[in-house]
Design a protein around this motif. Structure first.
Motif, PDB file in Angstrom:
ATOM      1  N   PHE A  96      -3.863   5.217   3.821  1.00  0.00           N
ATOM      2  CA  PHE A  96      -3.250   5.747   3.215  1.00  0.00           C
ATOM      3  C   PHE A  96      -3.369   7.282   2.437  1.00  0.00           C
ATOM      4  O   PHE A  96      -4.733   7.024   1.761  1.00  0.00           O
ATOM      5  CB  PHE A  96      -2.379   4.968   2.285  1.00  0.00           C
ATOM      6  N   GLY A  97      -2.879   8.137   2.854  1.00  0.00           N
ATOM      7  CA  GLY A  97      -3.252   9.206   1.752  1.00  0.00           C
ATOM      8  C   GLY A  97      -4.820   9.944   2.740  1.00  0.00           C
ATOM      9  O   GLY A  97      -5.017   8.668   3.543  1.00  0.00           O
ATOM     10  N   PHE A 129       0.898  -1.593  -0.110  1.00  0.00           N
ATOM     11  CA  PHE A 129       0.075   0.143   0.373  1.00  0.00           C
ATOM     12  C   PHE A 129       0.826   1.524  -0.374  1.00  0.00           C
ATOM     13  O   PHE A 129       0.245   2.051  -0.391  1.00  0.00           O
ATOM     14  CB  PHE A 129      -0.727  -0.233   1.258  1.00  0.00           C
ATOM     15  N   GLU A 130       1.855   1.282   0.831  1.00  0.00           N
ATOM     16  CA  GLU A 130       2.551   2.052   0.686  1.00  0.00           C
ATOM     17  C   GLU A 130       3.718   3.315  -0.148  1.00  0.00           C
ATOM     18  O   GLU A 130       3.335   3.350  -1.228  1.00  0.00           O
ATOM     19  CB  GLU A 130       3.678   2.473   1.785  1.00  0.00           C
ATOM     20  N   GLU A 131       4.062   1.549  -1.097  1.00  0.00           N
ATOM     21  CA  GLU A 131       4.324   1.972  -2.586  1.00  0.00           C
ATOM     22  C   GLU A 131       3.788   2.248  -3.573  1.00  0.00           C
ATOM     23  O   GLU A 131       3.955   3.432  -4.375  1.00  0.00           O
ATOM     24  CB  GLU A 131       5.515   0.532  -2.305  1.00  0.00           C
ATOM     25  N   PRO A 134       2.730   7.615   3.211  1.00  0.00           N
ATOM     26  CA  PRO A 134       2.894   7.248   4.552  1.00  0.00           C
ATOM     27  C   PRO A 134       1.325   6.436   5.208  1.00  0.00           C
ATOM     28  O   PRO A 134       0.552   6.999   5.303  1.00  0.00           O
ATOM     29  CB  PRO A 134       3.428   8.151   5.674  1.00  0.00           C
ATOM     30  N   PRO A 135       1.796   5.816   5.569  1.00  0.00           N
ATOM     31  CA  PRO A 135       1.268   4.604   6.346  1.00  0.00           C
ATOM     32  C   PRO A 135       0.274   5.446   7.724  1.00  0.00           C
ATOM     33  O   PRO A 135       1.619   6.154   8.717  1.00  0.00           O
ATOM     34  CB  PRO A 135       0.912   3.040   7.201  1.00  0.00           C
ATOM     35  N   LYS A 136      -1.125   5.862   8.366  1.00  0.00           N
ATOM     36  CA  LYS A 136      -1.133   6.522   9.388  1.00  0.00           C
ATOM     37  C   LYS A 136      -2.593   5.695   9.901  1.00  0.00           C
ATOM     38  O   LYS A 136      -3.378   5.058   9.032  1.00  0.00           O
ATOM     39  CB  LYS A 136      -2.249   8.007   9.115  1.00  0.00           C
TER      40      LYS A 136
END
Length: 142
Positions: A55-56, A37-39, A44-46
């Motif tokens: 993400f986002g 998901f990050e790539e 960045p993950p939150k």
């Protein structure tokens, strides 16, 4: 006034996975999903709420006037199944899910048992498509 339960928090994503995902295989899948998901998303993950890794984000406004913020995409490694969060209303979603692999889906979630059950290339397409769809749909608010 309505107050959404799922908001972005400052909680640590890695700590969440370490503290809540007991099954070693599910924990391994959670770390791999985190990577994918990050790539793919470029965000960045939150933590969102107590159990969603998002993400986002985007700001939405419904015709009813209800509005809020939500992650563009995300997942939650739950005890029974892992929930994947993609945009609802996207006409391309169903076509991608048809070649995704073993899953079930609800209105806003796609559920998987384990990462080996799905095609990770299609997962990347779902992530990208969901982000594009939401950013286009809510462009005027973001």
């Amino acid at each position: 006034m309505y107050e959404p339960k799922t908001k972005e928090t400052d909680s640590d994503v890695i700590q969440f996975i370490e503290d809540t995902v007991e099954n070693p295989k599910k924990k391994q899948d959670a770390y791999r999903l985190l990577e994918i998901f990050e790539e793919t998303s470029g965000f960045p993950p939150k933590m969102w709420g107590t159990s969603i890794i998002g993400f986002g984000s985007y700001h939405y406004v419904y015709e009813s006037g209800h509005e809020g913020d939500a992650p563009l995409v995300g997942f939650s490694p739950r005890k029974a199944k892992t929930s994947l969060y993609f945009a609802t209303g996207d006409p391309d979603r169903e076509q991608l899910l048809a070649k995704f692999g073993k899953h079930t889906s609800g209105k806003s979630c796609v559920y998987i048992n384990k990462l080996e059950d799905i095609d990770t290339d299609v997962l990347k397409e779902l992530i990208t498509e969901s982000i594009d769809f939401l950013q286009t749909l809510y462009r005027e608010y973001n």
